[in-house]
Design a protein around this motif. Structure first.
Motif, short mmCIF file in Angstrom:
data_model
loop_
_atom_site.label_atom_id
_atom_site.label_comp_id
_atom_site.label_asym_id
_atom_site.label_seq_id
_atom_site.Cartn_x
_atom_site.Cartn_y
_atom_site.Cartn_z
N THR A 44 45.06 50.77 36.74
CA THR A 44 45.62 51.39 36.75
C THR A 44 45.34 50.88 38.86
N THR B 264 40.45 49.95 28.76
CA THR B 264 41.25 50.84 28.29
C THR B 264 42.84 49.77 29.73
N GLU B 265 42.81 51.08 30.78
CA GLU B 265 43.83 50.63 31.49
C GLU B 265 43.67 50.55 32.73
#
Length: 212
Positions: free
Chosen positions: A78, A75-76
């Motif tokens: 961070t 997904t991402e």
């Protein structure tokens, strides 16, 4: 010591479970928090000497710890998620040791106390270097998947989990095993302190030469 070799294997094993979590809408941070809560269940289990139950909680925490990274890669990724992951990991590690102290204060107290101090040494050398390495742009090719600059050593994540499993399987021998593991951790802390100091000193000298 073995994390760099084992990580590629675990990443492959976690690909399908991570994909399933993504399809269900489970985010990386949610998995991190869920794993932390599950891991903390080991503390009351240990306090009541339910070592099998404690071991299950510890293993579930480690499974979630692997899944959160796998989900993030799909997904991402961070900085906030990486920060959450590392902070909760360090709290979890110390909480498990505290659980063994609660199980048998007279028998385990001194060894558990030493191990907690030891975790402060390994944790502080790791985190302090990671924060300053980012400032100087120092990379670590052995652990490119980590959110922080991961400084290895004799005792890393795999060795810590192996020790926790051994503690749960043979709780009557916790003191001697904790002393041995603490000794290995001090080797790690010492090597990180020395290597980190020399690496940062060299980085500062390079920066100084460029500005002269």
């Amino acid at each position: 010591m073995l994390d760099a070799k084992i990580t590629p294997i675990t990443r492959k094993l976690l690909e399908k479970p991570a994909a399933a979590c993504v399809r269900l809408g489970v985010g990386a941070d949610t998995m991190t928090i869920a794993g932390f809560v599950l891991g903390l269940l080991a503390v009351p289990a240990l306090a009541f000497e339910q070592y099998t139950l404690a071991l299950c909680a510890i293993l579930l925490n480690r499974l979630a710890d692997g899944l959160d990274g796998a989900i993030a890669r799909r997904t991402e990724r961070t900085d906030a998620g990486g920060y959450l992951d590392i902070v909760l990991d360090f709290i979890f590690y110390s909480a498990v040791v505290f659980g063994f102290l609660l199980a048998a204060p007279e028998q385990n107290g001194l060894a558990a106390g030493l191990l907690l101090v030891t975790f402060m040494a390994t944790g502080s050398t790791f985190l302090a270097f990671a924060s300053l390495a980012a400032k100087h742009g120092i990379s670590n090719p052995l652990y490119p998947h980590k959110s922080l600059n991961y400084m290895g050593g004799l005792t890393e994540g795999f060795e810590t989990m192996a020790a926790f499993v051994a503690f749960c399987l043979w709780p009557q021998h916790f003191p001697i095993m904790a002393y041995v593991f603490a000794g290995a951790c001090w080797v790690t802390a010492g090597s990180r302190l020395s290597m980190g100091y020399r690496t940062l000193k060299q980085a500062e000298q390079k920066t100084k030469r460029r500005t002269e």
